[in-house]
Design a protein around this motif. Sequence first.
Motif, mmCIF file in Angstrom:
data_model
loop_
_atom_site.group_PDB
_atom_site.id
_atom_site.type_symbol
_atom_site.label_atom_id
_atom_site.label_comp_id
_atom_site.label_asym_id
_atom_site.label_seq_id
_atom_site.Cartn_x
_atom_site.Cartn_y
_atom_site.Cartn_z
ATOM 1 N N TRP A 1 2.486 1.504 -3.429
ATOM 2 C CA TRP A 1 1.446 2.587 -4.469
ATOM 3 C C TRP A 1 1.392 3.675 -4.235
ATOM 4 O O TRP A 1 1.156 4.485 -5.041
ATOM 5 C CB TRP A 1 0.262 1.350 -4.708
ATOM 6 N N VAL A 2 1.164 4.264 -3.000
ATOM 7 C CA VAL A 2 0.730 5.572 -2.532
ATOM 8 C C VAL A 2 2.083 6.401 -2.913
ATOM 9 O O VAL A 2 1.858 7.596 -3.617
ATOM 10 C CB VAL A 2 0.569 5.571 -1.095
ATOM 11 N N THR B 1 1.673 9.046 -6.038
ATOM 12 C CA THR B 1 1.593 10.535 -5.776
ATOM 13 C C THR B 1 2.862 11.199 -6.542
ATOM 14 O O THR B 1 2.759 12.142 -6.973
ATOM 15 C CB THR B 1 2.419 10.689 -3.941
ATOM 16 N N VAL C 1 0.854 -1.315 -0.130
ATOM 17 C CA VAL C 1 0.121 0.052 -0.111
ATOM 18 C C VAL C 1 0.913 1.242 0.128
ATOM 19 O O VAL C 1 0.456 2.196 -0.625
ATOM 20 C CB VAL C 1 -0.912 -0.099 1.061
ATOM 21 N N LEU C 2 2.038 1.372 0.785
ATOM 22 C CA LEU C 2 2.870 2.476 0.880
ATOM 23 C C LEU C 2 3.534 2.362 -0.337
ATOM 24 O O LEU C 2 3.553 3.722 -0.849
ATOM 25 C CB LEU C 2 3.661 2.204 1.961
#
Length: 114
Positions: A53-54, A58, A50-51
């Motif tokens: 892909w964030v 971004t 998740v981190l």
Amino acid sequence: MSPVDDRIRSSTNAFRGGVHLHRGKELMTMMWYDTDWGWGGWALMTVGMVLFWVVVITAVVLAVRYLASPRGTAANPPGYGPTRAEDVLAERFARGEIDEDQYRRHLALIRENR
């Protein structure tokens, strides 16, 4: 074989893949399968993905915003053309809040102090 021997054989086979004993049962495993991380490993992997892909999304959004932002060109370099203050002054003059004399004085002050 003793239970200790079973655990040793089980742990070495887990890294090689193949058939091994786990808690008294014979299991077929693939490489790196039975490392006993449990749900903690899945949770850590999920948070990590998740981190990741964030950060990727971004970075893409910021790159697109940066590349699409208006910047000065040869035809319209920054510092020339109407500014926000001139636009507000023109709007006030159009609404009748100030007269022509005030408009010209304020416009001269704005352009003088660029």
